[in-house]
Design a protein around this motif. Structure first.
Motif, short mmCIF file in Angstrom:
data_model
loop_
_atom_site.label_atom_id
_atom_site.label_comp_id
_atom_site.label_asym_id
_atom_site.label_seq_id
_atom_site.Cartn_x
_atom_site.Cartn_y
_atom_site.Cartn_z
N UNK A 5 0.84 -1.19 0.00
CA UNK A 5 0.00 0.00 0.00
C UNK A 5 0.88 1.24 0.00
N UNK A 6 0.62 2.16 -0.92
CA UNK A 6 1.32 3.44 -0.95
C UNK A 6 0.52 4.41 -0.07
N UNK A 7 1.17 5.01 0.93
CA UNK A 7 0.45 5.93 1.82
C UNK A 7 -0.11 7.14 1.06
N UNK A 8 -1.25 7.63 1.50
CA UNK A 8 -1.88 8.80 0.87
C UNK A 8 -0.97 10.03 0.94
N UNK A 9 -0.10 10.10 1.94
CA UNK A 9 0.78 11.27 2.09
C UNK A 9 2.14 11.06 1.42
N UNK A 13 4.36 9.83 -4.83
CA UNK A 13 3.15 9.58 -5.60
C UNK A 13 2.15 10.73 -5.52
N UNK A 14 2.12 11.43 -4.39
CA UNK A 14 1.11 12.46 -4.18
C UNK A 14 -0.23 11.82 -3.89
N UNK A 15 -1.20 12.61 -3.41
CA UNK A 15 -2.49 12.04 -3.04
C UNK A 15 -3.24 11.40 -4.20
N UNK A 16 -3.18 12.01 -5.38
CA UNK A 16 -3.93 11.45 -6.51
C UNK A 16 -3.28 10.16 -7.00
N UNK A 48 -0.13 15.47 -9.87
CA UNK A 48 -1.02 14.89 -10.87
C UNK A 48 -0.69 15.26 -12.30
N UNK A 49 0.15 16.27 -12.50
CA UNK A 49 0.51 16.69 -13.86
C UNK A 49 1.47 15.69 -14.49
#
Length: 137
Positions: A5-9, A13-16, A48-49
């Motif tokens: 699992x990649x953490x949301x923070x 990766x960033x949140x998106x 996200x870009x």
């Protein structure tokens, strides 16, 4: 099997990027036995870009692989097999190789297959990289 699992923070990766795994229904990586199968990674920045150049996209994709390995207590030297998918492979190969050689420096190098494709999941993506790593015995 166990998924990574990649953490949301995650700064890489960033949140998106971190939420994309559940949104599209796949794991960033899955451990099976002593192997770690890493899903295709792309050159999308943490905001996200999509990066504009092949060099930056390659670096981002490889840094994402490196982050998944770090989450599992591994580093790039654990890689045993890589497949990269390239849009306009002949045009972008020099920039890809330049970025790859800056990041993947440890011998023995992993086996690597490069495949030219007509397109990837989002317009603007030039590369996607998937990998397999081995845990130490």
């Amino acid at each position: 099997m166990q998924s990574v699992k990649v953490p949301e923070d995650s700064e890489v990766f960033g949140p998106s990027g971190a939420s994309a795994f559940s949104r599209f229904g796949y794991s960033a990586a899955v451990r099976a036995g002593n192997l770690l199968f890493i899903a295709g990674t792309i050159g999308r920045r943490p905001d996200g870009a999509i990066a504009e150049t092949i060099e930056e996209q390659t670096e981002i994709a490889l840094r994402r692989i490196e982050e998944i390995l770090r989450l599992e207590g591994l580093d790039l030297s654990a890689l045993v097999d890589i497949t990269s998918y390239h849009v306009d492979i002949h045009q972008h190969l020099p920039g890809f190789l330049e970025a790859k050689q800056r990041i993947v420096t440890a011998e023995p190098y992993p086996a690597w297959s490069m495949i030219g494709v007509s397109g990837l999941a989002s317009p603007g993506l030039l590369i996607e990289i998937r990998a397999t790593a081995a845990y130490p015995d």
